[in-house]
Design a protein around this motif. Structure first.
Motif, PDB file in Angstrom:
ATOM      1  N   VAL A 236      56.495 -18.668  10.728  1.00 58.08           N
ATOM      2  CA  VAL A 236      57.052 -17.549  11.481  1.00 58.08           C
ATOM      3  C   VAL A 236      57.615 -18.046  12.811  1.00 58.08           C
TER       4      VAL A 236
ATOM      5  N   THR B   9      66.152 -17.630  14.638  1.00 60.19           N
ATOM      6  CA  THR B   9      66.866 -16.350  14.733  1.00 60.19           C
ATOM      7  C   THR B   9      67.355 -16.140  16.167  1.00 60.19           C
TER       8      THR B   9
ATOM      9  N   LEU C 265      72.274  -8.820  26.188  1.00 62.99           N
ATOM     10  CA  LEU C 265      71.716  -9.103  24.858  1.00 62.99           C
ATOM     11  C   LEU C 265      71.156 -10.522  24.763  1.00 62.99           C
TER      12      LEU C 265
ATOM     13  N   LEU D 198      63.199 -13.647  21.808  1.00 61.20           N
ATOM     14  CA  LEU D 198      62.702 -14.254  20.572  1.00 61.20           C
ATOM     15  C   LEU D 198      62.369 -15.725  20.814  1.00 61.20           C
TER      16      LEU D 198
ATOM     17  N   GLU E 235      50.909 -14.776  14.601  1.00 64.37           N
ATOM     18  CA  GLU E 235      52.162 -14.310  14.006  1.00 64.37           C
ATOM     19  C   GLU E 235      52.293 -12.792  14.047  1.00 64.37           C
ATOM     20  N   LYS E 236      51.162 -12.121  13.875  1.00 66.30           N
ATOM     21  CA  LYS E 236      51.190 -10.653  13.958  1.00 66.30           C
ATOM     22  C   LYS E 236      51.634 -10.214  15.356  1.00 66.30           C
ATOM     23  N   TRP E 237      51.040 -10.841  16.362  1.00 65.24           N
ATOM     24  CA  TRP E 237      51.439 -10.550  17.741  1.00 65.24           C
ATOM     25  C   TRP E 237      52.924 -10.824  17.953  1.00 65.24           C
TER      26      TRP E 237
ATOM     27  N   TYR F 231      55.453 -10.972  15.883  1.00 64.71           N
ATOM     28  CA  TYR F 231      56.328  -9.976  15.260  1.00 64.71           C
ATOM     29  C   TYR F 231      56.363  -8.677  16.068  1.00 64.71           C
ATOM     30  N   LEU F 232      55.191  -8.255  16.507  1.00 63.29           N
ATOM     31  CA  LEU F 232      55.134  -6.984  17.222  1.00 63.29           C
ATOM     32  C   LEU F 232      55.875  -7.075  18.560  1.00 63.29           C
TER      33      LEU F 232
ATOM     34  N   ILE G  36      58.412  -9.142  19.398  1.00 61.44           N
ATOM     35  CA  ILE G  36      59.872  -9.188  19.259  1.00 61.44           C
ATOM     36  C   ILE G  36      60.405  -7.881  18.687  1.00 61.44           C
ATOM     37  N   ALA G  37      59.588  -7.195  17.887  1.00 62.64           N
ATOM     38  CA  ALA G  37      60.021  -5.880  17.404  1.00 62.64           C
ATOM     39  C   ALA G  37      60.254  -4.958  18.597  1.00 62.64           C
TER      40      ALA G  37
ATOM     41  N   LEU H 254      63.409  -5.880  20.681  1.00 58.99           N
ATOM     42  CA  LEU H 254      64.726  -5.484  20.172  1.00 58.99           C
ATOM     43  C   LEU H 254      64.864  -3.963  20.093  1.00 58.99           C
ATOM     44  N   ILE H 255      63.795  -3.288  19.728  1.00 61.33           N
ATOM     45  CA  ILE H 255      63.878  -1.828  19.625  1.00 61.33           C
ATOM     46  C   ILE H 255      64.218  -1.225  20.993  1.00 61.33           C
TER      47      ILE H 255
ATOM     48  N   ILE I 153      67.976  -3.344  22.690  1.00 58.32           N
ATOM     49  CA  ILE I 153      69.353  -3.193  22.202  1.00 58.32           C
ATOM     50  C   ILE I 153      69.994  -1.965  22.849  1.00 58.32           C
TER      51      ILE I 153
END
Ligand code: HEM
Ligand code: HEM
Ligand SMILES: [Fe+2]
Lengths: 148, 467
Positions: B162, B169, B201, B209, B231-233, B235-236, B238-239, B242-243, B246
């Motif tokens: 991840v 990315t 951006l 990221l 990895e769980k942290w 993902y959360l 970066i989610a 971006l949410i 953006i």
């Protein structure tokens, strides 16, 4: 973090959320791009204004000044220099602007200095037209007052 | 260091630090020109010093990200870098382009630089942070493509964790959004609108990221906490980044000619932007608390933890301070913006690059970490840099408050002009300059810690040989 909230769920929020909001952003961008011509008076964006923008960029005016609040903070905001110094009259403003640009630098000891750019009369005319056009963009009433 | 090819990170880190020094020297010139307006005039006008200051900042951070990637990707993929030779070639291309560009800024007037680099045929110059000649911008794109190819091929061959997927990315996003630097329409509003697709951006999107991935890597290595949890942290975080980030771009669309609905969208979404930074702080703190081992590189851990705290302050707190449209109406383009810009860039991106250098450098020298003596000096330098940057931020905030009160809030006729307001603030600017000198001393101390590390290397724990 609790075990019921798994890595897979976090990953899905990341993928789903970012794709969704990016698409929404693209949609809003399409709408904005359609709305801008009227808000900035595209019909008044003459060749002289376009040349003025190029001269503005080629001399890096934004390295000292801000324009509509963006740029550097070392010298006065120029998005509304037309109403400030021309009082809404293009002739007065152009006379002021030309003499200002030709008088630079002031060489006042210790005072912030603006360079001499050696611009031709036509280039100064273009720059002035660009600043006049910019001052007429609908900026949701920014800046709050004439001082910028 | 487990793989030989990780060593190509070295020149990237060295060059990053050289540019960092240049950045701060020119920062001090700027600070001086704020109070002694004709300092170095006409040799180095303010705009020239500012371009050098901000462009060296961005470019040394890019060198830092690239070095971090070359170091981290082989270890994550568990195989050697696809082509160390390509990494070296791109290093020289990028370094030479950077040096030539800075020389161009300093040697000739900007308009002459624009002329000799043919800006009229493909105009992209003269916009904040994007002052580089078009040909330099093309060079940056080529370097990025080669870099992504090299890293991409490595990841394709090896283990896809991840951490390296998030990192690549972010790096692809960095390259893609940079392409908007080539779009320069005659319409000022459109120009500004898409200019932020590079600037916002980047720092409030894809760079987060990269930041998250490097942070996760350092925490995995230094705390030994299970990857699943990390990895769980990640993902959360970066989610959320971006949410919120953006549509958060809208906080730059309030007053440039874009429609009114951005006042709402920009305010609401950017108000959520501090959340990912807050989570990064919790993440670092909770990983360190749950650690399964005590890594002897205390300095790297201090940089990483400090990074999350300072990033939260600079981006989260100072960002929130002026992000709501009714506040931004008064603070837009004032010294408040400069205060936020400094602490956010320093806390988030300067500190993460220095964190990975701190972790990786001793290993590339065959040590697990530096000697305790060297680490003590390094940690002291972290404190000096952080405290002086906080001082700069607080002083600029004070300057901004005075500016807003004298110049922005009063009605026409009562409001003071820009120049008179600046005179009224000059004592605060002097204090900022002094804080800047302390920041410079912090860097000197930091560099000195490398000298001590070298001198006391026999006191540092050795590393197992690379495979
Ligand atoms: C690692 C440390 C530093 C970072 C990350 C940094 C970052 C930046 C950034 C991002 C800008 C553009 C600001 C904006 O557009 O809002 C800037 C401008 C500036 N920086 Fe720094 N800087 C650092 C250190 C310094 C130091 C030590 C000084 C001097 C004492 C300094 C003085 C200035 C000045 C005067 C400007 C111009 C502000 C203006 O446009 O009027 N910086 N810096
Ligand atoms: C690490 C992340 C961030 C960095 C490096 C950063 C950096 C910057 C810089 C350099 C500027 C000045 C741009 C210019 O010169 O025009 C700026 C502007 C701004 N930032 Fe950030 N920022 C970050 C995160 C945030 C966050 C999370 C928020 C909101 C919560 C925020 C809110 C703003 C706002 C509202 C402005 C516009 C200021 C104005 O109107 O003049 N920033 N940022
Ligand atoms: Fe932003």
């Amino acid at each position: 973090m609790s075990d019921r909230f798994t890595k897979g769920m976090a990953r899905n929020i990341y993928y789903g959320g970012s794709v969704f909001f990016f698409l929404l952003f693209v949609g809003l961008t399409v709408d904005t791009v359609t709305a801008i011509p009227e808000r900035e008076n595209r019909d008044q964006l003459t060749e002289s204004v376009a040349n003025g923008k190029a001269i503005w960029e080629n001399n890096n005016c934004v390295g000292c000044h801000s324009l509509l609040g963006e740029g550097a903070y070392f010298a006065p905001e120029l998005g509304n220099v037309f109403p400030r110094r021309g009082m809404g009259n293009e002739e007065i403003f152009k006379a002021y602007f030309t003499s200002w640009m030709n008088a630079m630098p002031t060489n006042v000891p210790g005072r912030r200095q603006m360079p001499q750019f050696h611009l031709t009369e036509e280039e100064l005319e273009n720059l002035a037209d660009f600043l006049i056009w910019t001052s007429r963009i609908d900026t949701n009433d920014w800046p709050p007052n004439i001082e910028g | 260091m487990k793989y030989q090819s990780q060593a190509v990170a070295k020149p990237y880190f060295v060059f990053a630090l050289i540019l960092f020094i240049a950045q701060i020297v020119f920062g001090l010139v700027l600070g001086m020109q704020y109070v002694v307006g004709d300092f170095l005039f006409p040799e180095i006008p303010f705009n020239v010093a500012r371009m050098v200051h901000t462009n060296t900042l961005i470019v040394w951070l890019l060198f830092g990200f690239m070095g971090a990637t070359y170091y981290l990707v082989p270890e994550e993929t568990q195989c050697e870098l696809y082509s160390p030779k390509l990494a070296w070639i791109l290093f020289w291309v990028f370094a030479v382009a950077a040096v030539l560009t800075v020389i161009g800024y300093l040697a000739v007037p900007y308009a002459v630089l624009a002329k000799i680099t043919g800006n009229e045929y493909f105009p992209t110059m003269g916009r904040e942070f994007l002052e580089q000649p078009t040909i330099t911008k093309i060079g940056i794109v080529i370097v990025c493509l080669g870099f992504l190819y090299n890293v991409g091929m490595t990841i394709l061959r090896g283990r896809k964790t991840v951490v390296n997927m998030v990192l690549i990315t972010g790096l692809i996003g960095l390259a893609v959004f940079f392409l908007f630097a080539f779009y320069n329409p005659v319409s000022l509003t459109l120009d500004k609108y898409f200019w932020w697709w590079v600037v916002h951006l980047w720092v409030e999107g894809v760079w987060e990221l990269i930041l998250g991935a490097i942070l996760a890597f350092i925490l995995i290595k230094t705390t030994g906490v299970d990857r699943e949890v990390v990895e769980k942290w990640l993902y959360l975080i970066i989610a959320m980044a971006l949410i919120s980030g953006i549509l958060g771009t809208g906080h730059h669309y309030f007053f440039i000619g874009a429609p009114e609905y951005w006042l709402w969208i920009g305010s609401v979404f950017s108000a959520i932007e501090p959340l990912p930074f807050f989570m990064m702080m919790l993440f670092a703190y909770s990983m360190i608390k749950q650690r399964r081992r005590d890594h002897p590189n205390k300095a790297a851990v201090a940089w990483a933890l400090g990074c999350t705290i300072m990033a939260f302050l600079g981006a989260g707190v100072w960002g929130f301070l002026h992000t709501l449209a009714p506040v931004n109406y008064y603070t837009h383009g004032s010294q408040i913006t400069a205060a936020h810009g400094h602490l956010a860039f320093f806390g988030a991106y300067v500190m993460i690059v220095l964190a990975i250098i701190s972790y990786a450098w001793p290993q590339m020298k065959g040590r697990l970490c530096n000697s305790p003596q060297a680490q003590r000096v390094e940690i002291l330098s972290i404190w000096v840099m952080c405290l002086s940057m906080l001082a700069i931020t607080l002083l600029l905030t004070a300057a901004g408050v005075v500016q807003v009160m004298l110049q922005r809030m009063p009605a026409d006729g009562v409001a003071l002009s820009y120049m008179i307001t600046q005179d009224a603030i000059s004592s605060i600017y002097w204090a900022r300059l002094i804080s800047g000198v302390f920041f410079g001393l912090g860097i000197a101390l930091y560099l000195y810690s490398f000298v001590i590390a070298q001198r006391t290397h026999h006191l540092a724990p050795a590393l197992e040989q690379p495979r």
